[in-house]
Write an enzyme that holds these catalytic residues in place. Structure first.
Site, short mmCIF file in Angstrom:
data_model
loop_
_atom_site.label_atom_id
_atom_site.label_comp_id
_atom_site.label_asym_id
_atom_site.label_seq_id
_atom_site.Cartn_x
_atom_site.Cartn_y
_atom_site.Cartn_z
N GLU A 23 -0.56 -2.54 -1.60
CA GLU A 23 -1.30 -2.12 -0.40
C GLU A 23 -2.01 -3.32 0.21
OE1 GLU A 23 -3.78 1.35 -1.26
OE2 GLU A 23 -5.16 0.81 0.34
N GLU A 31 -9.98 -2.58 7.11
CA GLU A 31 -10.81 -1.44 7.46
C GLU A 31 -11.99 -1.92 8.30
OE1 GLU A 31 -12.05 0.57 3.86
OE2 GLU A 31 -10.01 1.31 3.54
N ASP A 72 -4.97 -3.85 3.15
CA ASP A 72 -5.92 -3.05 3.95
C ASP A 72 -6.73 -3.88 4.92
OD1 ASP A 72 -5.51 -0.72 2.45
OD2 ASP A 72 -7.03 -1.28 0.99
#
Ligand SMILES: *[C@@H]1O[C@H](CO)[C@@H](O)[C@H](O)[C@H]1NC(C)=O
Ligand SMILES: *[C@@H]1O[C@H](CO)[C@@H](O)[C@H](O)[C@H]1NC(C)=O
Length: 303
Positions: free
Chosen positions: A108, A112, A110
């Site tokens: 993953e 954010e 990310d």
């Protein structure tokens, strides 16, 4: 180390297939061609130039999300985002790539964007999971107001490294150190997701500032999604986009995988990376001694 070997072998054979399939372009086109709305209130707006904008909305009932129709094994993804203006406390706007098969060993990447009270800065929170293992948080302030206009956020993922870029400036580099026993995403395809949700239990000032629902609906805008990379075909092999022409290291993705344009070979981008890390990085797991009293994760000590 069985896993390491497996991953590497899988990656090498995937790479061989990719290069064999080099000339067949896959992606390209407008957001709606490649992104699919998953849930929530969203709108696809068409402007006069034929560009499409996706709106993600959050209200008290629910957030919203989209995903890419294609999953990629190595890719470059660019998307322009305009974040929720004014009081965005409690909200989190994300783009992330994730492998979908096996949660225990998932990969993953990310980005954010943690909202904040009016006039207070957003935090860009990044994390990388490899082989199911995350905890690699690095956070930044942005050097502009991300709610005033669209800015381009990019993920470059190839066999050498993962780069996160903001308006073409590299802010994070995570190198492939499989050879030193540090997992790196090399064999599981990942899909891009975009999402807007409520996280007021932790997101803003450690959860002290809550979402002000009287301001809802909250809206974040996504535009000009482009992806190039290697994608699985229906026949079970791989097809890769051609590297953007005239790319060099700033817009290419496969160049790097072929050893031609890694960040390590690009003095200007290395300088930009160091500058951003010096001025705008506000948290780095690799320097958090309280969290790692018995020594930092291995990759922290590798150049
Ligand atoms: C919100 O603003 C405060 C005060 O400037 C800051 O400490 C915090 O890091 C900002 N971001 C988040 C996500 O809380
Ligand atoms: C969309 O992205 C491409 C490549 O990243 C860029 O060349 C183009 O200028 C962008 N278009 C707009 C309208 O921002």
């Amino acid at each position: 180390m069985a896993l390491a070997t497996e991953g590497l072998l899988a990656s090498l054979s995937a790479l061989a297939l990719m290069i064999a399939a080099w000339a067949s372009p896959v992606a390209g086109g407008r957001p709606a061609d490649q992104l699919q709305i998953l849930w929530g209130q969203t709108q696809v707006l068409n402007d006069g130039n034929g560009d499409q904008t996706i709106e993600l909305m959050l209200d008290h009932a629910m957030g919203s999300a989209f995903k890419s129709k294609t999953s990629y094994l190595f890719a470059r993804i660019d998307v322009d985002i305009k974040l929720i203006p004014r009081n965005s406390a409690g909200t989190v706007t994300t783009i992330y790539m994730i492998s979908e098969k096996d949660w225990k060993t998932h990969d993953e990447i990310d980005l954010e964007f943690l909202g904040n009270a009016t006039g207070q800065p957003y935090t860009l929170h990044t994390n990388i999971f490899a082989n199911g293992e995350g905890g690699r948080e690095v956070q930044y302030r942005l050097w502009f107001d991300p709610t005033q206009d669209f800015h381009t956020y990019s993920i470059v993922w190839n066999t050498d490294e993962i780069l996160i870029l903001v308006d073409g400036v590299p802010i994070r580099q995570f190198k492939n150190h499989w050879d030193a026993g540090v997992p790196f995403p090399v064999y599981q395809p990942m899909r891009l997701f975009g999402c807007l949700w409520n996280a007021d239990d932790w997101a803003t000032q450690g959860g002290r500032v809550k979402t002000d629902w009287s301001q809802a609906p909250f809206i974040a805008y996504f535009r000009n999604y482009t992806a190039s990379g290697c994608a699985p075909t229906a026949g079970g092999s791989w097809a890769c986009d051609q590297n953007p022409s005239g790319s060099g290291s700033s817009s290419g993705w496969m160049d790097r995988a072929r050893g031609g344009g890694r960040l390590d070979d690009d003095v200007k981008q290395q300088q930009q990376l160091r500058e951003v890390q010096g001025k705008y990085m506000i948290y780095n797991y690799c320097t958090d001694e309280k969290r790692f009293p018995n020594g930092f994760p291995k990759e922290c000590g590798l150049a």
